[in-house]
Write a protein that holds these residues in place. Structure first.
Motif, PDB file in Angstrom:
ATOM      1  N   GLY A 132       0.808  -1.337   0.110  1.00 55.19           N
ATOM      2  CA  GLY A 132      -0.071   0.024  -0.030  1.00 55.19           C
ATOM      3  C   GLY A 132       0.863   1.325   0.049  1.00 55.19           C
ATOM      4  O   GLY A 132       0.648   2.253  -0.658  1.00 55.19           O
ATOM      5  N   GLY A 133       1.882   1.399   0.730  1.00 56.63           N
ATOM      6  CA  GLY A 133       2.786   2.388   0.659  1.00 56.63           C
ATOM      7  C   GLY A 133       3.658   2.530  -0.618  1.00 56.63           C
ATOM      8  O   GLY A 133       3.697   3.871  -0.962  1.00 56.63           O
ATOM      9  N   LEU A 134       3.869   1.609  -1.132  1.00 50.13           N
ATOM     10  CA  LEU A 134       4.549   1.717  -2.562  1.00 50.13           C
ATOM     11  C   LEU A 134       3.544   2.144  -3.472  1.00 50.13           C
ATOM     12  O   LEU A 134       4.177   3.073  -4.346  1.00 50.13           O
ATOM     13  N   ARG A 135       2.367   1.668  -3.493  1.00 46.42           N
ATOM     14  CA  ARG A 135       1.374   2.201  -4.448  1.00 46.42           C
ATOM     15  C   ARG A 135       1.354   3.522  -4.195  1.00 46.42           C
ATOM     16  O   ARG A 135       0.883   4.504  -5.326  1.00 46.42           O
ATOM     17  N   ALA A 136       1.325   4.111  -2.974  1.00 46.29           N
ATOM     18  CA  ALA A 136       0.772   5.419  -2.482  1.00 46.29           C
ATOM     19  C   ALA A 136       1.842   6.262  -3.292  1.00 46.29           C
ATOM     20  O   ALA A 136       1.778   7.456  -3.904  1.00 46.29           O
ATOM     21  N   ALA A 137       3.161   5.702  -3.040  1.00 47.73           N
ATOM     22  CA  ALA A 137       4.405   6.851  -3.553  1.00 47.73           C
ATOM     23  C   ALA A 137       4.322   6.721  -5.231  1.00 47.73           C
ATOM     24  O   ALA A 137       4.443   8.010  -5.657  1.00 47.73           O
ATOM     25  N   ALA A 138       3.992   5.575  -5.618  1.00 47.85           N
ATOM     26  CA  ALA A 138       3.989   5.553  -7.197  1.00 47.85           C
ATOM     27  C   ALA A 138       2.926   6.461  -7.778  1.00 47.85           C
ATOM     28  O   ALA A 138       3.036   7.252  -8.708  1.00 47.85           O
ATOM     29  N   GLN A 139       1.928   6.276  -7.088  1.00 45.28           N
ATOM     30  CA  GLN A 139       0.547   7.210  -7.580  1.00 45.28           C
ATOM     31  C   GLN A 139       0.778   8.585  -7.608  1.00 45.28           C
ATOM     32  O   GLN A 139       0.464   9.634  -8.371  1.00 45.28           O
ATOM     33  N   MET A 140       1.446   8.955  -6.273  1.00 44.56           N
ATOM     34  CA  MET A 140       1.379  10.564  -5.873  1.00 44.56           C
ATOM     35  C   MET A 140       2.663  11.206  -6.815  1.00 44.56           C
ATOM     36  O   MET A 140       2.326  12.191  -7.091  1.00 44.56           O
ATOM     37  N   ILE A 141       3.710  10.329  -7.115  1.00 49.10           N
ATOM     38  CA  ILE A 141       4.665  10.846  -8.009  1.00 49.10           C
ATOM     39  C   ILE A 141       4.114  11.020  -9.466  1.00 49.10           C
ATOM     40  O   ILE A 141       4.155  12.023  -9.946  1.00 49.10           O
ATOM     41  N   SER A 142       3.426   9.939  -9.878  1.00 45.52           N
ATOM     42  CA  SER A 142       2.803  10.094 -11.292  1.00 45.52           C
ATOM     43  C   SER A 142       1.891  11.243 -11.487  1.00 45.52           C
ATOM     44  O   SER A 142       1.855  11.813 -12.411  1.00 45.52           O
TER      45      SER A 142
END
Length: 344
Positions: free
Chosen positions: A148-158
């Motif tokens: 979930g944390g990795l998804r959040a990081a990838a999504q926010m950067i995107s």
């Protein structure tokens, strides 16, 4: 800082920046409780059900009951996790949310401070929130939380990239990085009329940055149990809950400020008569608040209307659609501003 102040019947003089800071903190603090109640009520209307109606008249005390419940719940920390980071992580999104109060104008002259790089300050503060979510997932020492944390990081950067390009197009139109000057520049014509594509891009990116449906893949219960806050309980979980609604509120504030005229009525510079500073202050704050309330409603409306995307769809939309469109829009706005400056 803004100059001047408010004279209360000759008894007390309050500097404008102090009054604005108090107003901003009051709005930010109460936004979560009000939005929780509003979301449940609106969800009830959309789903043809009652909504909260037990605690207090019309369920108005339900947010207070929720906070009390979180306060008395046991605070559980994973024995194999990183306890210090596990405790600090929920505070980061809340603290960064409060930092945005400093540069938001609520009316003409109603701001805490006007820095010449206010837009950069807002973008920097917004990008810091991802650290809390990422650290929460990593420090929990759980595969579901980590994903979930990795998804959040990838999504926010995107989605920060197209959001930044949309804001850059606003800066081109206003000719300034000051949030106060961007708000003031919309007295005669709102940016949404000049830059509609940028407005659409920014609104979609704001939904993704707030991790709201249909972009709430970071806490997808059917895949990740609860995502980055799976291992959180009690008031630590409540802090993430508070931060989510505060970011909904901040997203609405930024949409209003950058594209929908901030505290200005439509085409106000052409028809709004002169009025006293006190009356103008009340009008500005009222107009600004009404716009923010409308966009908060849109956030809730979309959540209970559109189903959650798949993660590959979220990434494809961010990198394959919105980023190229935001760059193209920036170039079109730049060409339009150049033509307007040199040909008219």
């Amino acid at each position: 800082m803004s100059t001047g102040g408010i004279d209360l019947f000759g008894l007390l003089f309050i500097p404008t920046w102090v009054a604005t800071l108090g107003l901003g903190v009051f709005m930010w603090l109460n936004s979560a409780a009000i939005l929780v109640y509003a979301e449940r009520r609106i969800a009830g209307l959309i789903q043809n059900r009652v909504g909260p109606n037990r605690v207090g008249p019309a369920g108005l005390l339900q947010p207070i009951a929720d906070v009390l419940k979180l306060l008395i719940k046991e605070d559980v920390t994973p024995s194999q996790g990183f306890k210090t980071l596990h405790t600090v992580a929920p505070m980061i999104p809340v603290i960064t949310a409060f930092m945005s109060v400093a540069v938001i104008p609520f009316g003409e002259g109603l701001y805490v401070t006007d820095i010449n790089a206010g837009v950069l300050f807002l973008l920097a503060v917004a990008s810091l929130g991802v650290y809390g979510v990422t650290l929460a997932g990593w420090s929990s020492n759980s595969k579901y939380s980590l994903l979930g944390g990795l998804r959040a990081a990838a999504q926010m950067i995107s989605y920060e990239l197209p959001m930044g390009m949309a804001v850059a197009s606003v800066v081109l139109v206003a000719g300034s990085l000051s949030v106060v000057e961007i708000a003031a520049s919309q007295e005669y014509l709102w940016n949404v009329f000049i830059n509609p594509i940028g407005a659409i891009i920014f609104i979609i990116a704001a939904f993704a940055e707030a991790n709201r449906t249909p972009f709430d893949l970071v806490e997808a219960e059917q895949e990740l149990v609860g995502g980055f806050h799976t291992e959180y309980s009690g008031m630590k979980f409540g802090m993430f809950f508070l931060a989510e609604y505060m970011h909904v509120f901040i997203g609405s504030v930024l949409i209003t400020t950058f594209f929908f005229g901030s505290y200005h009525l439509p085409f106000a510079g052409y028809w709004l008569p002169e009025m006293s500073s006190l009356a103008k202050g009340f009008l500005d704050v009222g107009v600004f608040t009404a716009k923010v309330v409308f966009w908060c409603f849109v956030f809730i409306w979309v959540r209970w209307t559109i189903p959650r995307f798949k993660y590959n769809q979220v990434m494809k939309l961010g990198w394959g659609r919105m980023l190229p469109l935001s760059i193209l829009n920036f170039l079109l706005i730049a060409a339009g501003m150049y033509a307007y400056t040199h040909l008219f």
